[in-house]
Design an enzyme around this catalytic site. Structure first.
Site, PDB file in Angstrom:
ATOM      1  N   CYS A   2       0.833  -1.198   0.000  1.00  0.00           N
ATOM      2  CA  CYS A   2       0.000   0.000   0.000  1.00  0.00           C
ATOM      3  C   CYS A   2       0.868   1.247   0.000  1.00  0.00           C
ATOM      4  O   CYS A   2       2.085   1.166   0.127  1.00  0.00           O
ATOM      5  CB  CYS A   2      -0.852   0.001   1.257  1.00  0.00           C
ATOM      6  N   ARG A  27       1.440   1.984  -6.037  1.00  0.00           N
ATOM      7  CA  ARG A  27       1.756   1.051  -4.964  1.00  0.00           C
ATOM      8  C   ARG A  27       0.541   0.240  -4.539  1.00  0.00           C
ATOM      9  O   ARG A  27       0.669  -0.711  -3.773  1.00  0.00           O
ATOM     10  CB  ARG A  27       2.308   1.802  -3.749  1.00  0.00           C
ATOM     11  N   TRP A  74      -3.490  -2.076  -1.413  1.00  0.00           N
ATOM     12  CA  TRP A  74      -3.341  -3.278  -2.231  1.00  0.00           C
ATOM     13  C   TRP A  74      -3.701  -4.404  -1.282  1.00  0.00           C
ATOM     14  O   TRP A  74      -2.947  -4.718  -0.368  1.00  0.00           O
ATOM     15  CB  TRP A  74      -1.898  -3.428  -2.724  1.00  0.00           C
ATOM     16  N   ASN A 100       1.087  -0.196   5.934  1.00  0.00           N
ATOM     17  CA  ASN A 100       1.612  -0.903   4.747  1.00  0.00           C
ATOM     18  C   ASN A 100       2.384  -2.116   5.259  1.00  0.00           C
ATOM     19  O   ASN A 100       3.220  -1.981   6.146  1.00  0.00           O
ATOM     20  CB  ASN A 100       2.552   0.015   3.961  1.00  0.00           C
ATOM     21  N   GLY A 101       2.076  -3.286   4.730  1.00  0.00           N
ATOM     22  CA  GLY A 101       2.780  -4.493   5.166  1.00  0.00           C
ATOM     23  C   GLY A 101       1.815  -5.530   5.695  1.00  0.00           C
ATOM     24  O   GLY A 101       0.626  -5.511   5.346  1.00  0.00           O
ATOM     25  N   GLU A 463       9.922 -12.888 -20.590  1.00  0.00           N
ATOM     26  CA  GLU A 463       9.562 -11.501 -20.271  1.00  0.00           C
ATOM     27  C   GLU A 463       8.387 -11.032 -21.134  1.00  0.00           C
ATOM     28  O   GLU A 463       7.471 -10.359 -20.653  1.00  0.00           O
ATOM     29  CB  GLU A 463      10.769 -10.563 -20.453  1.00  0.00           C
ATOM     30  N   LYS A 467       4.756  -9.622 -19.741  1.00  0.00           N
ATOM     31  CA  LYS A 467       4.116  -8.345 -20.127  1.00  0.00           C
ATOM     32  C   LYS A 467       2.672  -8.592 -20.571  1.00  0.00           C
ATOM     33  O   LYS A 467       1.755  -7.884 -20.171  1.00  0.00           O
ATOM     34  CB  LYS A 467       4.917  -7.664 -21.254  1.00  0.00           C
ATOM     35  N   GLU A 470       0.569  -9.488 -17.524  1.00  0.00           N
ATOM     36  CA  GLU A 470       0.368  -8.351 -16.610  1.00  0.00           C
ATOM     37  C   GLU A 470      -0.681  -7.370 -17.140  1.00  0.00           C
ATOM     38  O   GLU A 470      -1.532  -6.891 -16.399  1.00  0.00           O
ATOM     39  CB  GLU A 470       1.681  -7.589 -16.419  1.00  0.00           C
ATOM     40  N   HIS A 486       8.616 -31.697 -26.243  1.00  0.00           N
ATOM     41  CA  HIS A 486       8.700 -32.570 -25.050  1.00  0.00           C
ATOM     42  C   HIS A 486       7.517 -32.335 -24.116  1.00  0.00           C
ATOM     43  O   HIS A 486       7.621 -32.536 -22.904  1.00  0.00           O
ATOM     44  CB  HIS A 486      10.023 -32.317 -24.309  1.00  0.00           C
ATOM     45  N   LYS A 582       3.201  -1.857  -8.198  1.00  0.00           N
ATOM     46  CA  LYS A 582       4.508  -1.599  -8.806  1.00  0.00           C
ATOM     47  C   LYS A 582       5.628  -2.331  -8.092  1.00  0.00           C
ATOM     48  O   LYS A 582       6.554  -2.850  -8.714  1.00  0.00           O
ATOM     49  CB  LYS A 582       4.796  -0.100  -8.833  1.00  0.00           C
TER      50      LYS A 582
END
Ligand code: BG6
Length: 587
Positions: A2, A27, A74, A100-101, A463, A467, A470, A486, A582
């Site tokens: 957060c 955040r 968040w 936050n946490g 990567e 993207k 996300e 395989h 983020k």
């Protein structure tokens, strides 16, 4: 993870709080809330949604009061709803808290407080904090003692700010970032300098296990044991904390289009002590590289890159897996940590594990003065500017270019990479955006997208898939092309889209045979290459590049653009994708 902010000034603070939360929204953006104190009463407004929307509905920035706190969420504990939004009040409404946490032992603490007759309203772990503070304030009548007793009870990783109805602010840091701002018209405390960047550039980074009490007379910083803490006032640069869209509709697109210059800003910046970093790498018996998300994919590229030009064979370890891989760490070896934010909890935990095992730790980080930078033995900055878009873009190419630059310094082959040409070729790819926009229109309803790459292109396949996941919420997976037969080939049918990273290098021919096999199962092929081939249903042209080892720096750009435009096609917000943040400061 957060964002939290607190402010005490000689005028109403709600507008400053709202502006700060807006800048820190990357955040966490599940809900927003503010509390202010006025005439020894706490006023509080909160709601689910984004800062701008909630502010226009609830007029948060007009709340009266010269002291206040704010939060964007968040969600970790409890659904995304109004009751679980912060701030949270203690049972007699005399203390409000933003946090936050994670409080790991919140359930036991809650049970104990319920025995004292306290009734909890939310599902959050946070609500135990104001109620513990309230209970200890009743016992001690002293703010400092109240806080010391409270932090001895809390387990987990946290930073919180509490507003007391008498108009004082208190804030405590246990692992999660917390920064004070010293303005000439007020004091600020926040999880990120962006919270108060427009008000001051004089800051104090609270160290771990410290708390601060701020009231109308000033501020005092203490260690958790009650002793006065030593601290340093730093001057930060506003320029490197610029958070403007510069006319772009989204930060993500702005940051994608900044890459022709940010790559050069990274490799040409003289603030970095490149030689020392290279020397430390060269003199280390073993080199491990770690990171999370996009930063971990850089570690994968480095694993292919370094042995080609140096005697260094780095091992890549995901930060969240470090706890279960620590037996692989050899004493006196080197751990390189990669992190855009420098605050990812998994990366910071990897650092403490490595230090316990007697390793040196050096870092590649974008947010200077972050916890990671401060806890590393040495570090290199990216200098690519603040990255707001939750999906990392410019930081990826800057992190990559750091390793190419280090190889120039270490390799006995005296190679020089032409970063100017790389920058020019990225601009060429960005000019090809309309082609990618058309492909986005076609793939937006796909259920599965597979990305193939061999050798150094395999990490880029990973990567690229990240993207797309996300930003467009489509299931995408990156494969080493040769692995397809395989197992994963079983997934292929007429509904599958396959993006093949296939520039003309030592992987080209082998890739073509595998693309044939995929095509034979009916999948649609999107070829990403400097050369067209009839096997491709769509061709994303990238320029020819020598040496081909540099292709990772340019071939990621089409994936960033494709993810961005597919996000727009599905009506999502590319800057604030669902369920993400983020940087994640909880494990
Ligand atoms: C995630 C971000 O939270 O963390 C990703 O959404 C990022 O974009 C990852 O790659 C790691 O973050 P950092 O700051 O440690 O590089």
């Amino acid at each position: 993870m957060c964002s939290i902010i607190g402010c005490i000034a000689n005028s109403d603070v709600s507008e400053t709080l709202v502006k700060g939360l807006k800048r820190m929204e990357y955040r966490g953006y599940d809900s927003v809330g503010i509390a202010t104190s006025l005439d020894s009463k706490i006023l509080l407004k909160k709601e689910v949604g984004r800062v701008n929307v909630v502010n226009s509905n609830l007029k948060l920035d007009t709340m009266p009061g010269h002291v206040g706190i704010g939060h964007t969420r968040w969600a970790t504990h409890g659904q995304v709803n109004k009751i679980n939004a912060h701030p949270h009040l203690c049972s007699d409404n005399s203390i409000a808290v933003v946090h936050n946490g994670i409080i790991e032992n919140y359930w036991e603490l809650r049970k104990d407080l319920e025995k004292e007759g306290i009734v909890f309203k939310s599902e959050t772990d946070t609500e135990v904090i104001p109620n513990l503070l309230g209970s200890f304030f009743k016992q001690t009548g002293n703010i400092k003692e109240m806080l010391m007793k409270t932090v001895t009870k809390l387990k987990g990783q946290y930073s919180f700010i509490a507003l007391l109805k008498d108009g004082s602010l208190i804030a405590a840091r246990f692992h999660e970032p917390l920064i004070m701002g010293l303005g000439n018209k007020g004091y600020f405390v926040s999880s990120d300098v962006l919270g108060f960047i427009e008000k001051t550039d004089y800051v104090i980074y609270l160290e771990n296990e410290q708390f601060v009490i701020i009231d109308g007379k000033g501020y005092k910083i203490y260690n958790f044991d009650g002793g006065l803490a030593r601290y340093k006032i730093n001057k930060i640069s506003k320029q490197s904390n610029d958070v403007n869209k510069n006319g772009y509709e989204h930060f993500t697109r702005k940051e994608i289009f900044e890459q022709p210059s940010t790559i050069l800003d990274t490799v040409n910046n003289s603030n970095n002590d490149w030689e020392t970093f290279a020397e430390i790498m060269q003199n280390s018996p073993n080199v491990y590289i770690t990171g999370s998300g996009t930063s971990y994919n850089i570690a994968l590229v480095a694993k292919y890159l370094f042995p080609m030009y140096t005697t260094i064979s780095p091992e890549s370890i995901m930060s969240s897996e470090m706890n279960y891989s620590k037996d692989r760490l050899r004493k006196n070896s080197l751990l390189i940590t990669i992190s855009q934010s420098g605050e990812s909890a998994d990366v910071l935990e990897a650092v403490s594990i490595a230090k316990e095992k007697g390793l040196n730790v050096i870092s590649i980080v974008n947010s200077l003065a972050s916890s990671l930078e401060r806890e590393s033995d040495a570090s290199l900055g990216l200098y690519c500017g603040t990255e707001i878009g939750v999906a990392a873009t410019k930081s990826f190419t800057s992190q990559l270019s750091v390793f190419y630059k280090i190889i120039e310094l270490i390799s006995k082959q005296h190679i020089k990479f032409d970063f100017k040409t790389v920058s020019k070729l990225i601009s060429e790819i960005l000019d090809n955006e309309p082609t990618i926009m058309n492909i986005a229109k076609e793939i937006k309803n796909a259920s599965d997208i597979y990305i193939l790459g061999r050798g150094i292109h395999y990490p880029i396949a990973k990567e690229g898939a990240l993207k797309i996941k996300e930003l467009s919420y489509i299931h995408a997976e990156g494969f080493a092309t040769g692995e397809l037969k395989h197992g994963p080939l079983a997934l292929m049918d007429k509904s599958s889209y396959v993006i093949a990273i296939n520039p003309e290098d030592n992987t080209y021919q082998d890739n073509l045979s595998n693309i044939q096999e995929v095509k034979a199962r009916g999948a649609k092929i999107i070829g990403l290459s400097n050369k067209h081939h009839d096997l491709y249903d769509h061709w994303i042209k990238i320029p020819h590049l020598e040496p081909s080892i540099l292709y990772p720096l340019i071939e990621i750009i089409p994936f960033q653009l494709l993810a961005y435009h597919t996000s727009l096609e599905i009506g999502a917000d590319p800057d604030y994708p669902r369920n993400l943040a983020k940087c994640v400061t909880v494990k």
